[in-house]
Design a protein around this motif. Structure first.
Motif, PDB file in Angstrom:
ATOM      1  N   ALA A  71       0.774  -1.094  -0.044  1.00  0.00           N
ATOM      2  CA  ALA A  71      -0.092  -0.124   0.058  1.00  0.00           C
ATOM      3  C   ALA A  71       0.925   1.197  -0.099  1.00  0.00           C
ATOM      4  O   ALA A  71       2.032   1.403   0.598  1.00  0.00           O
ATOM      5  CB  ALA A  71      -0.913   0.000   1.137  1.00  0.00           C
ATOM      6  N   ARG A  72       0.346   2.121  -0.782  1.00  0.00           N
ATOM      7  CA  ARG A  72       0.967   3.656  -0.651  1.00  0.00           C
ATOM      8  C   ARG A  72      -0.388   4.559  -0.264  1.00  0.00           C
ATOM      9  O   ARG A  72      -1.057   4.798  -0.967  1.00  0.00           O
ATOM     10  CB  ARG A  72       1.599   4.195  -1.588  1.00  0.00           C
ATOM     11  N   ARG A  73      -0.335   5.398   0.706  1.00  0.00           N
ATOM     12  CA  ARG A  73      -1.561   6.079   1.285  1.00  0.00           C
ATOM     13  C   ARG A  73      -1.015   7.512   1.620  1.00  0.00           C
ATOM     14  O   ARG A  73      -0.225   7.682   2.461  1.00  0.00           O
ATOM     15  CB  ARG A  73      -2.203   5.694   2.501  1.00  0.00           C
ATOM     16  N   THR A  78      -4.396   6.943  -3.037  1.00  0.00           N
ATOM     17  CA  THR A  78      -4.046   5.740  -2.116  1.00  0.00           C
ATOM     18  C   THR A  78      -3.944   4.652  -3.383  1.00  0.00           C
ATOM     19  O   THR A  78      -5.055   4.644  -4.457  1.00  0.00           O
ATOM     20  CB  THR A  78      -5.580   5.451  -1.455  1.00  0.00           C
ATOM     21  N   ASP A  79      -3.159   3.598  -3.315  1.00  0.00           N
ATOM     22  CA  ASP A  79      -2.879   2.583  -3.856  1.00  0.00           C
ATOM     23  C   ASP A  79      -2.859   1.537  -3.143  1.00  0.00           C
ATOM     24  O   ASP A  79      -1.962   1.577  -2.193  1.00  0.00           O
ATOM     25  CB  ASP A  79      -1.477   2.657  -4.968  1.00  0.00           C
ATOM     26  N   VAL A  80      -3.513   0.457  -3.568  1.00  0.00           N
ATOM     27  CA  VAL A  80      -3.392  -0.823  -2.714  1.00  0.00           C
ATOM     28  C   VAL A  80      -3.558  -2.153  -3.556  1.00  0.00           C
ATOM     29  O   VAL A  80      -4.498  -2.268  -4.218  1.00  0.00           O
ATOM     30  CB  VAL A  80      -4.711  -0.825  -1.425  1.00  0.00           C
ATOM     31  N   GLY A  92      -1.891 -16.179  -5.885  1.00  0.00           N
ATOM     32  CA  GLY A  92      -1.845 -15.358  -6.970  1.00  0.00           C
ATOM     33  C   GLY A  92      -3.079 -14.394  -7.315  1.00  0.00           C
ATOM     34  O   GLY A  92      -3.063 -13.474  -8.124  1.00  0.00           O
ATOM     35  N   GLU A  93      -4.097 -14.895  -6.833  1.00  0.00           N
ATOM     36  CA  GLU A  93      -5.529 -14.283  -6.930  1.00  0.00           C
ATOM     37  C   GLU A  93      -5.134 -12.637  -6.466  1.00  0.00           C
ATOM     38  O   GLU A  93      -4.638 -12.615  -5.309  1.00  0.00           O
ATOM     39  CB  GLU A  93      -6.891 -14.580  -6.523  1.00  0.00           C
ATOM     40  N   ALA A  94      -5.389 -11.677  -7.110  1.00  0.00           N
ATOM     41  CA  ALA A  94      -5.349 -10.245  -6.506  1.00  0.00           C
ATOM     42  C   ALA A  94      -6.375  -9.140  -6.905  1.00  0.00           C
ATOM     43  O   ALA A  94      -7.266  -9.515  -7.887  1.00  0.00           O
ATOM     44  CB  ALA A  94      -3.948  -9.760  -7.437  1.00  0.00           C
ATOM     45  N   VAL A  95      -6.089  -8.179  -6.307  1.00  0.00           N
ATOM     46  CA  VAL A  95      -6.957  -6.828  -6.343  1.00  0.00           C
ATOM     47  C   VAL A  95      -6.066  -5.838  -6.361  1.00  0.00           C
ATOM     48  O   VAL A  95      -5.455  -5.603  -5.178  1.00  0.00           O
ATOM     49  CB  VAL A  95      -8.250  -6.882  -5.324  1.00  0.00           C
ATOM     50  N   LEU A  96      -6.250  -5.007  -7.200  1.00  0.00           N
ATOM     51  CA  LEU A  96      -5.572  -3.444  -7.099  1.00  0.00           C
ATOM     52  C   LEU A  96      -6.718  -2.299  -7.237  1.00  0.00           C
ATOM     53  O   LEU A  96      -7.411  -2.580  -7.938  1.00  0.00           O
ATOM     54  CB  LEU A  96      -4.694  -3.517  -8.496  1.00  0.00           C
ATOM     55  N   LEU A  97      -6.339  -1.484  -6.204  1.00  0.00           N
ATOM     56  CA  LEU A  97      -7.448  -0.505  -6.022  1.00  0.00           C
ATOM     57  C   LEU A  97      -6.213   0.823  -6.092  1.00  0.00           C
ATOM     58  O   LEU A  97      -5.489   0.961  -5.490  1.00  0.00           O
ATOM     59  CB  LEU A  97      -8.410  -0.434  -4.959  1.00  0.00           C
ATOM     60  N   ARG A  98      -7.094   1.739  -6.790  1.00  0.00           N
ATOM     61  CA  ARG A  98      -6.287   3.158  -6.860  1.00  0.00           C
ATOM     62  C   ARG A  98      -7.348   4.207  -6.583  1.00  0.00           C
ATOM     63  O   ARG A  98      -8.568   4.079  -7.262  1.00  0.00           O
ATOM     64  CB  ARG A  98      -5.811   3.381  -8.260  1.00  0.00           C
ATOM     65  N   LYS A  99      -7.058   4.879  -5.750  1.00  0.00           N
ATOM     66  CA  LYS A  99      -8.118   6.280  -5.370  1.00  0.00           C
ATOM     67  C   LYS A  99      -7.254   7.582  -5.652  1.00  0.00           C
ATOM     68  O   LYS A  99      -6.317   7.601  -5.234  1.00  0.00           O
ATOM     69  CB  LYS A  99      -8.644   6.319  -3.753  1.00  0.00           C
TER      70      LYS A  99
END
Length: 268
Positions: A71-73, A78-80, A92-99
């Motif tokens: 994470a970078r907040r 915000t990137d997680v 390996g299942e993954a979720v990327l979120l960007r605010k």
């Protein structure tokens, strides 16, 4: 942590009594309280290893996952990135979120060996890996919303709390109409959070089961119990956190979803 009873128990008891006798922190205004909690969330780059148990119905484990979070907040963005490490069949299942700074939320999911899908706004209320947490929960900072009010005081497990109500207000994108946080008045830690839809319907409740001191000396919620509107509960143990990490921008791109790597400490 397990403490053995020794001859020093009397001395230890005196320390505990002295600690409990400390004067309570002054009552903060809603704006100041929310601001301090918002700053607490914006802790820069971090790496977390956690265990997540999804119980459906409550008490019966449906699945258990080990997950890493990069994470970078900051106050501007915000990137997680959440990635499953175990069990082997889901690794390996993954979720990327960007605010972004304007509050817009974008995201992608990855299922091995090669399926990447973009998440649109209508999917942000979807469940993270089948848990009681939504994608939106991972990146939203409701303590930064413009409308903050103290709506009362209460106790959670015998701890005095201020009840802070956060509302998104005009121009803020959220699927929630309001959020209430029961904040430990002394340690300034949320011990309970409830998220509401319109008409006051509770759709998410997050209870803090344990508080630990992290690697930079802050007291943080470590063990959480999340219950949603369905007949299920998600229990999270996230006490392993590191802040001495750095990330390149490419590590928060859809291409990076395919790579399960452990970050190095900044000092290395």
């Amino acid at each position: 942590m397990i403490f053995r009873i020794t001859a020093a128990v009397v001395f230890l008891a005196s320390l505990l009594c002295a600690h409990s006798a400390e004067p309570a922190s002054p009552v903060l205004s809603a704006t100041n309280l929310a601001s301090r909690l918002s700053d607490w969330q914006q802790d820069g780059a971090s790496y977390v290893r956690l265990r997540m148990e999804i119980k459906q119905p409550p008490g019966i484990t449906k699945s258990a996952l080990q997950i890493q979070i990069k994470a970078r907040r900051t106050s501007n963005s915000t990137d997680v990135l959440y990635q499953i490490l175990w069990p082997k069949e889901r690794k390996g299942e993954a979720v990327l979120l960007r605010k972004a700074g304007d509050g817009s939320l974008s995201g992608w999911t990855f299922v091995p060996p090669d399926t990447v899908r973009a998440l649109d706004a209508s999917q942000m209320a979807g469940p993270l890996f089948g848990s009681d947490l939504s994608y939106e929960d991972l990146a939203e900072n409701f303590f930064a919303w413009p409308n903050q009010n103290i709506v009362g005081t209460d106790q959670v497990d015998g701890v005095s709390c201020q009840v802070l109500e956060s509302r998104p207000g005009k121009g803020v994108r959220s699927s929630f109409a309001s959020v209430r946080s029961w904040v430990d008045s002394r340690r300034l830690i949320p011990l309970r959070i409830e998220k509401y839809k319109a008409a006051g319907r509770v759709v998410r409740r997050i209870d803090t089961a344990n508080v630990v001191t992290d690697d930079i000396g802050r007291q943080i919620p470590a063990n959480l119990r999340v219950s949603g509107s369905q007949n299920s509960v998600t229990e999270i143990d996230g006490s392993r956190i590191k802040h001495d990490v750095t990330y390149a921008d490419r590590q928060f791109t859809p291409e990076a979803l395919r790579e399960v790597t452990i970050p190095r400490s900044s000092a290395e």
